[in-house]
Design an enzyme around this catalytic site. Structure first.
Site, PDB file in Angstrom:
ATOM      1  N   GLY A 145       0.834  -1.180   0.000  1.00  0.00           N
ATOM      2  CA  GLY A 145       0.000   0.000   0.000  1.00  0.00           C
ATOM      3  C   GLY A 145       0.875   1.238   0.000  1.00  0.00           C
ATOM      4  N   TYR A 146       0.265   2.352  -0.290  1.00  0.00           N
ATOM      5  CA  TYR A 146       0.992   3.618  -0.405  1.00  0.00           C
ATOM      6  C   TYR A 146       0.480   4.606   0.626  1.00  0.00           C
ATOM      7  CZ  TYR A 146       2.984   1.691  -4.555  1.00  0.00           C
ATOM      8  OH  TYR A 146       3.682   0.884  -5.410  1.00  0.00           O
TER       9      TYR A 146
END
Length: 162
Positions: free
Chosen positions: A29-30
């Site tokens: 994820g970012y």
């Protein structure tokens, strides 16, 4: 400062599965991604990484990359800070000459996309392409994981999305 130098290709058959000497699943994820800069959390098996990447050069081959191993429990907590969901994929590792190609089979909203990358020591380093390698997409931002998060492969071609 670490420099990541890699070339990226589409994969046109599943020969990489038989050729692989290993594979593992990845969820990433970012926390942030803007102006070509990304802060990423990646969990795979019993390992987790915090990664910061800078914008790619004009050719899309080189960019700043910093990785730091973190506890998986910390990574799971940091995943709660991520924007717009996660990228899920299975990564296969395939030897080709002195290099290792990382072949990512995407899942979830990016199901059907398979991309291979090879890391190099220089932008001009020669490498041997395995038979499953297709069109080069180095520098094509559509194939960046952070882009695939916002514009999933499953939506390409629908409603003008890409």
């Amino acid at each position: 400062m670490a420099l990541e130098i890699e070339r990226k290709f589409l994969v046109h058959n599943q020969e990489y599965v038989k050729a692989a000497f290993g594979h593992y699943d990845i969820v990433q994820g970012y926390i942030a991604h803007q102006n070509g800069n990304t802060v990423r959390i990646r969990i795979s098996d019993n390992d987790a990484l915090l990664t910061i990447k800078g914008p790619s050069d004009a050719a899309g081959i080189s960019r700043f990359e910093w990785n730091h191993h973190i506890d998986v429990s910390d990574a799971r907590e940091l995943m709660k800070l991520c924007v717009e969901g996660v990228i899920e994929k299975r990564r296969y590792l395939v030897h080709s000459g002195p290099h290792v190609f990382e072949v990512d089979e995407f899942h979830g909203e990016n199901e059907g996309l398979v991309v291979a990358e090879v890391e190099l020591r220089s932008e001009t380093e020669a490498f041997e392409k395995p038979d499953f390698i297709g069109e080069e997409v180095t520098g094509d931002r559509r194939y960046y994981n952070s882009h695939l998060l916002r514009n999933p492969f499953s939506l390409w071609g629908k409603n003008g999305a890409e």
